[in-house]
Structures are given as structure tokens and as C-alpha cells.
Write an enzyme that holds these catalytic residues in place. Structure first.
Site, PDB file in Angstrom:
ATOM      1  N   HIS A 101     -17.288 -25.011 -13.165  1.00 36.35           N
ATOM      2  CA  HIS A 101     -18.538 -25.120 -13.922  1.00 36.35           C
ATOM      3  C   HIS A 101     -19.611 -25.509 -12.913  1.00 36.35           C
ATOM      4  O   HIS A 101     -19.311 -26.203 -11.927  1.00 36.35           O
ATOM      5  CB  HIS A 101     -18.511 -26.257 -14.938  1.00 36.35           C
ATOM      6  CG  HIS A 101     -17.450 -26.171 -15.990  1.00 36.35           C
ATOM      7  ND1 HIS A 101     -16.170 -26.595 -15.782  1.00 36.35           N
ATOM      8  CD2 HIS A 101     -17.507 -25.765 -17.279  1.00 36.35           C
ATOM      9  CE1 HIS A 101     -15.460 -26.434 -16.906  1.00 36.35           C
ATOM     10  NE2 HIS A 101     -16.250 -25.928 -17.825  1.00 36.35           N
ATOM     11  N   ASP A 104     -19.526 -29.146 -12.049  1.00 37.24           N
ATOM     12  CA  ASP A 104     -18.342 -29.665 -11.343  1.00 37.24           C
ATOM     13  C   ASP A 104     -18.653 -29.799  -9.852  1.00 37.24           C
ATOM     14  O   ASP A 104     -17.998 -30.547  -9.140  1.00 37.24           O
ATOM     15  CB  ASP A 104     -17.150 -28.692 -11.410  1.00 37.24           C
ATOM     16  CG  ASP A 104     -16.712 -28.375 -12.821  1.00 37.24           C
ATOM     17  OD1 ASP A 104     -16.965 -29.195 -13.714  1.00 37.24           O
ATOM     18  OD2 ASP A 104     -16.116 -27.290 -13.015  1.00 37.24           O
ATOM     19  N   GLU A 232     -13.802 -17.643 -24.195  1.00 34.86           N
ATOM     20  CA  GLU A 232     -12.579 -18.450 -24.260  1.00 34.86           C
ATOM     21  C   GLU A 232     -12.512 -19.073 -25.643  1.00 34.86           C
ATOM     22  O   GLU A 232     -13.184 -20.070 -25.918  1.00 34.86           O
ATOM     23  CB  GLU A 232     -12.622 -19.531 -23.171  1.00 34.86           C
ATOM     24  CG  GLU A 232     -11.351 -20.355 -23.104  1.00 34.86           C
ATOM     25  CD  GLU A 232     -11.398 -21.418 -22.009  1.00 34.86           C
ATOM     26  OE1 GLU A 232     -11.966 -21.152 -20.926  1.00 34.86           O
ATOM     27  OE2 GLU A 232     -10.885 -22.526 -22.247  1.00 34.86           O
ATOM     28  N   GLU A 268      -6.536 -19.544 -23.618  1.00 32.47           N
ATOM     29  CA  GLU A 268      -5.930 -20.814 -23.194  1.00 32.47           C
ATOM     30  C   GLU A 268      -4.786 -21.173 -24.136  1.00 32.47           C
ATOM     31  O   GLU A 268      -4.949 -21.183 -25.363  1.00 32.47           O
ATOM     32  CB  GLU A 268      -6.993 -21.917 -23.187  1.00 32.47           C
ATOM     33  CG  GLU A 268      -6.421 -23.272 -22.799  1.00 32.47           C
ATOM     34  CD  GLU A 268      -7.484 -24.280 -22.389  1.00 32.47           C
ATOM     35  OE1 GLU A 268      -8.448 -23.894 -21.699  1.00 32.47           O
ATOM     36  OE2 GLU A 268      -7.348 -25.459 -22.761  1.00 32.47           O
ATOM     37  N   HIS A 271      -5.466 -23.909 -26.657  1.00 33.91           N
ATOM     38  CA  HIS A 271      -6.420 -23.529 -27.703  1.00 33.91           C
ATOM     39  C   HIS A 271      -5.736 -22.679 -28.772  1.00 33.91           C
ATOM     40  O   HIS A 271      -6.060 -22.774 -29.953  1.00 33.91           O
ATOM     41  CB  HIS A 271      -7.589 -22.732 -27.106  1.00 33.91           C
ATOM     42  CG  HIS A 271      -8.414 -23.506 -26.134  1.00 33.91           C
ATOM     43  ND1 HIS A 271      -9.542 -22.987 -25.537  1.00 33.91           N
ATOM     44  CD2 HIS A 271      -8.298 -24.753 -25.645  1.00 33.91           C
ATOM     45  CE1 HIS A 271     -10.076 -23.887 -24.720  1.00 33.91           C
ATOM     46  NE2 HIS A 271      -9.326 -24.967 -24.769  1.00 33.91           N
ATOM     47  N   ASP A 296      -6.070 -19.292 -19.301  1.00 35.95           N
ATOM     48  CA  ASP A 296      -6.103 -20.703 -18.907  1.00 35.95           C
ATOM     49  C   ASP A 296      -4.711 -21.256 -19.180  1.00 35.95           C
ATOM     50  O   ASP A 296      -4.325 -21.497 -20.327  1.00 35.95           O
ATOM     51  CB  ASP A 296      -7.178 -21.478 -19.682  1.00 35.95           C
ATOM     52  CG  ASP A 296      -8.521 -21.477 -18.948  1.00 35.95           C
ATOM     53  OD1 ASP A 296      -8.648 -20.718 -17.965  1.00 35.95           O
ATOM     54  OD2 ASP A 296      -9.426 -22.243 -19.331  1.00 35.95           O
ATOM     55  N   ASP A 307      -6.694 -31.084 -27.397  1.00 35.91           N
ATOM     56  CA  ASP A 307      -6.489 -30.267 -26.207  1.00 35.91           C
ATOM     57  C   ASP A 307      -5.986 -31.180 -25.084  1.00 35.91           C
ATOM     58  O   ASP A 307      -6.779 -31.739 -24.330  1.00 35.91           O
ATOM     59  CB  ASP A 307      -7.871 -29.682 -25.845  1.00 35.91           C
ATOM     60  CG  ASP A 307      -7.818 -28.454 -24.973  1.00 35.91           C
ATOM     61  OD1 ASP A 307      -6.725 -27.924 -24.761  1.00 35.91           O
ATOM     62  OD2 ASP A 307      -8.900 -28.016 -24.520  1.00 35.91           O
ATOM     63  N   ASP A 338      -5.922 -24.782 -16.281  1.00 33.42           N
ATOM     64  CA  ASP A 338      -6.872 -25.687 -16.946  1.00 33.42           C
ATOM     65  C   ASP A 338      -6.043 -26.874 -17.438  1.00 33.42           C
ATOM     66  O   ASP A 338      -5.804 -27.055 -18.629  1.00 33.42           O
ATOM     67  CB  ASP A 338      -7.564 -24.950 -18.109  1.00 33.42           C
ATOM     68  CG  ASP A 338      -8.810 -25.679 -18.573  1.00 33.42           C
ATOM     69  OD1 ASP A 338      -9.030 -26.821 -18.106  1.00 33.42           O
ATOM     70  OD2 ASP A 338      -9.567 -25.124 -19.386  1.00 33.42           O
TER      71      ASP A 338
HETATM   72  C1  XLS Z   1     -12.145 -26.794 -22.881  1.00 36.36           C
HETATM   73  C2  XLS Z   1     -12.104 -25.573 -22.131  1.00 36.36           C
HETATM   74  C3  XLS Z   1     -12.886 -25.579 -20.831  1.00 36.36           C
HETATM   75  C4  XLS Z   1     -13.138 -24.176 -20.398  1.00 36.36           C
HETATM   76  C5  XLS Z   1     -14.267 -24.010 -19.430  1.00 36.36           C
HETATM   77  O1  XLS Z   1     -11.357 -27.045 -23.779  1.00 36.36           O
HETATM   78  O2  XLS Z   1     -10.771 -25.239 -21.898  1.00 36.36           O
HETATM   79  O3  XLS Z   1     -12.230 -26.320 -19.861  1.00 36.36           O
HETATM   80  O4  XLS Z   1     -12.003 -23.617 -19.841  1.00 36.36           O
HETATM   81  O5  XLS Z   1     -15.459 -24.485 -19.911  1.00 36.36           O
HETATM   82 NI    NI Z   2     -10.107 -23.702 -20.661  1.00 36.43          NI
HETATM   83 NI    NI Z   3      -9.327 -26.337 -23.212  1.00 35.46          NI
END
Ligand code: XLS
Ligand code: NI
Ligand code: NI
Length: 438
Positions: A101, A104, A232, A268, A271, A296, A307, A338
Site C-alpha cells: 500500500h 506501507d 479483492e 483471499e 475473506h 491473497d 480476518d 497476506d
Molecule cells: C484486508 C485486506 C487487505 C488487502 C489490501 O483485509 O486483505 O490487506 O489485501 O488492501
Molecule cells: Ni488481502
Molecule cells: Ni484480509
């Protein structure tokens, strides 16, 4: 520049019998699986935020790990130390990609112009390191959820001024992604959702999000970004309800607003389970819609409703994931961990062991998925399952040439249908086990 992770050498493959915690047991980069080296099947990436940023702070306590890397936090010196640490870390593990990001990379200033100047400086430094090491960028993104200005959303905000700040951040993050030659650009809409419909115009918010994405595509293409944009999906957290609930919802949204040619999914694992799906369900939905982009790679905890971003160790899940990926012909993106260490795993060694665990788990998943495909029994079962549609009446249906009247007449003639076929779930699960443990 001095070594940061002292005492940890390059991590090598030693095989399943090895008891060395700092060796791969299953990830053997050059090993050929289904005609391709493992490392090409598994383009792994390091998430800048978790690995170089997250130090254990949670809602109830402060940092437990030291991620200063020898420089005071909140300074550009620290931002550079993170770059040094990150590249040393990736090189030692043989990880070829990173994801980031904007915030980051540098400490965010009150004035966005100052932040952007810092980003220019750090990205020059990162670029140098990339050239030196051959490490590449998988994807970039803008953090449009941490700054309090986004409390009512970024693309979905009620403030035109805040919306402009979101646009400015995306523009800069795209500049950086292009500068690094990134393969993708991610939208994760952490604040793009609502807490209550009583104060929300859902249609207005979704249209504004789509406009922002359209502007991002137009700008990205203008400055030479040829990669994929990704959504995502995540159903909730931090918002009670997020618009990109799951892959099916996000794909419908992209199609509605004509964005489907430029976007794919970044799925992900954690998620998916928050949305009440399996990881492989989300991958299959993306793949059959031609939108499986990137992953992810992490793991949630079914006993917890959030999460947790754990390093993946569940080989069943990794196998079923890799089965979907192989069947889809691979990813255009990669596997971004991630994931972060558990709060009490607070040493440098733990950082390495988290990645070794994750990489070995996916290597196992890849080999087991390849074995499932080579075995062929699952494929054969599924093919046979629908073979009734190879009959003349079946073909009429699948070619789209049948009418309700015709089918009703056919059924009336038969009087009763054939007995339903067994789904044989237990037999197929036994095959899975025999491939995993046989
Ligand atoms: C949060 C997300 C985040 C994304 C990028 O739950 O996984 O880390 O991957 O913004
Ligand atoms: Ni993510
Ligand atoms: Ni996440």
C-alpha cells in the site's frame, strides 16, 4: 548496509525428512510439476504491511515484536530500513515479488504533498534494490481505510472533497505501481460499505465507486499500465457490510458498470470463509467467469469471526485451491502472503518460519493437486455425472434448442424419470485422502 537478519542464511530445500526449521521441506523451486518448475506455478509475494509493519498491536495491547530494523519508527530512515529488511528477507527466502500500500512505504504526513515527496524518494530507493536483486512487484494499492477522513468511505464517501483525496491516492499508487512494473493494481474496499441503511444511499455510493474505478482504469492505461486491476472481495470488517461481498457480487458489479474487461479478482482465503464460502468456491466462481487473477494466500480460524490472516498450514485447503488454479491454467497474478505471525510469535525467526510454513503448504498443495489431476478419478466422475446430457434430448437442451412444451411432452411420454444418481461424495473424499496420504 549491514545484515539485519543475522544468523539466518539463505533458506534451502532439504526435503520432507529435514528437521531444520530454517529449510524448506516441500518447496523445491526448480522441481518440475506438470511440466513447469514449482516457482513458476507459485509466484510468491511478501506483503509489505504485515511482514515489515505489523508488530503485534491489537485492540488490547501494544507491539510485541520489534520491527524498527535499527531505525526510529515514523522516520524516513525507518522507511529505508524497512526496504533493506524486506529485500534481505525476500532474497533469503527466494521470494520474487512484493505487494504494497502507499502508506506501507513511508510515514504519512498531514500534508499529502509531503507524503508524495516521501513516496518519490523511497520508490527511487526501492527501484534500485529491485534492479540489484531482480525482485519484482506483484501489485500495488492505495490504503483508503486507515486515515480518519475515510470513516464514511473513500469512493462511497458523502464528501466530494474526501473523494478527491481518494482519487489523488489512487493516482499516486498507480504511478508507483507503474514505476515498479507491477503486474496488478488492487482495490480492497475496507470502508466501501455501510453500517446502517438508515443513513445510506446505496445506489449513489456504488455508482461513485464505479466512477472512481473507471477513472483509475483510464489513468492507468494512459500512463502505460498494462496489468490487471483487481477487486479483492470481503464481506465485512471493518464495515458491517462491504459492497464487494464475494466474487459473484463483485463480478456482477463490474459487469453492471462496464469494468469487467479491465478487472479480475484477487481472492483471499480468509475473506472467502468470512463470506460463508470455501476458498475453492471463490476461486471457481472467479475462474468460470474468466476473472481469476491473483490470490491473497492466508488462512482464517473457523472459531473466530474475523480476518485473522494466519500463515496457511491446512494442506486440504491448499490442495483444493491449487486444484482450482491448475484447472484454470494458472494465475496471471501470484500468491501474496497476506498473513502475519501470531502476536506471541514475536522474533525475527518467527517471520521466516511463517513464510517457510506458507510456502511449504502451497508446494504440498500444488503437488497433491497435480496428483489428483494425474489420477483422473475426480475428473472422470464429474464427466460421467453429466453424461445423461449426451443423449439426443440432453443435447437438444444444452444446445439451447429446446422449448418447455417439447420437454414437457417428453416427460409425459416417459411417465417417470430414471432414479437419481448417487453423488458418491464419500468415495471422492476417500480418493482425496488416499492421494494426500497414500
Ligand atoms: C484486508 C485486506 C487487505 C488487502 C489490501 O483485509 O486483505 O490487506 O489485501 O488492501
Ligand atoms: Ni488481502
Ligand atoms: Ni484480509
Amino acid at each position: 548496509m549491514s545484515e539485519i537478519f543475522k544468523g539466518i542464511d539463505k533458506i534451502r530445500y532439504e526435503g520432507p525428512q529435514s528437521k531444520n526449521p530454517f529449510a524448506f521441506k516441500f518447496f523445491d523451486a526448480e522441481k518440475i510439476v506438470l511440466g513447469k518448475p514449482m516457482k513458476e506455478h507459485l509466484p510468491f509475494a511478501m506483503a509489505w504491511w504485515h511482514n515489515l509493519g505489523a508488530a503485534g498491536t491489537d485492540m488490547f495491547g501494544r507491539d510485541t515484536a520489534d520491527k524498527s530494523f535499527g531505525a526510529p519508527k515514523g522516520t524516513m530512515e525507518h522507511a529505508k530500513a524497512k526496504v533493506d529488511a524486506g529485500f534481505e528477507f525476500m532474497q533469503k527466502l527466494g521470494i520474487e515479488y512484493f505487494c504494497f500500500h502507499d502508506v506501507d512505504l513511508v510515514p504519512e504526513a498531514d500534508d499529502m504533498n509531503v507524503t508524495n515527496a516521501r513516496l518519490n524518494e523511497i520508490s527511487d530507493y526501492i527501484l534500485l534494490k529491485m534492479k540489484e536483486t531482480g525482485i519484482k512487484c506483484l501489485w500495488g494499492t492505495a490504503n483508503m481505510f486507515s486515515n480518519p477522513r475515510y470513516m464514511n468511505g473513500a469512493g462511497s464517501t458523502d464528501s466530494a472533497e474526501v473523494y478527491c483525496f481518494a482519487a489523488a491516492q489512487i493516482k499516486k499508487a498507480l504511478d508507483l505501481t507503474v514505476k515498479f512494473g507491477g503486474r496488478g493494481y488492487v482495490f480492497w474496499g475496507g470502508r466501501e460499505g455501510y453500517e446502517t441503511l438508515l443513513n445510506t444511499d446505496m445506489k449513489f455510493e456504488q455508482e461513485n465507486i464505479a466512477r472512481l474505478m473507471r477513472m483509475a482504469v483510464d489513468y492507468g492505461r494512459k500512463i502505460g499500465f498494462t496489468g490487471d486491476f483487481y477487486i479483492e472481495p470481503k464481506p465485512k470488517e471493518p464495515m458491517k457490510h462491504q459492497y464487494d461481498f464475494d466474487a459473484a457480487t463483485a463480478i456482477g458489479f463490474l459487469r453492471q458498470y462496464g469494468l469487467d474487461k479491465d478487472f479480475k479478482m484477487n481472492i483471499e482465503a480468509n475473506h472467502a470463509t468470512l463470506a460463508g464460502h470455501t476458498f475453492e468456491h471463490e476461486l471457481r466462481v472467479s475462474a468460470i467467469n474468466g476473472m481469476l487473477g491473483s490470490i491473497d494466500a492466508n488462512q482464517g480460524d473457523m472459531l473466530l469471526g474475523w480476518d485473522t490472516d494466519e500463515f496457511p498450514f491446512n494442506v486440504y485447503d491448499a490442495t483444493l485451491c491449487m486444484y482450482e488454479v491448475l484447472k484454470a491454467g494458472g494465475l496471471t497474478g501470484g500468491f501474496n502472503f497476506d498473513a502475519k505471525n501470531r502476536r506471541p510469535s514475536n522474533t525475527y525467526q518467527d517471520m521466516f518460519e511463517g513464510f517457510i510454513l506458507g510456502m511449504d503448504t502451497f508446494a504440498l498443495g500444488l503437488m497433491k493437486a497435480a496428483a489428483l489431476i494425474e489420477d483422473g478419478r475426480l475428473d472422470a466422475f464429474v464427466k460421467e455425472k453429466y453424461s445423461g446430457f449426451d443423449s439426443p434430448i440432453g443435447k437438444k437442451i444444452t444446445s439451447g434448442g429446446a422449448t418447455l412444451e417439447e420437454l414437457a411432452a417428453y416427460a409425459a411420454e416417459l411417465k417417470d424419470a430414471e432414479p437419481p444418481h448417487s453423488g458418491k461424495q464419500e468415495r471422492l473424499e476417500a480418493i482425496l485422502n488416499s492421494i494426500l496420504f497414500g
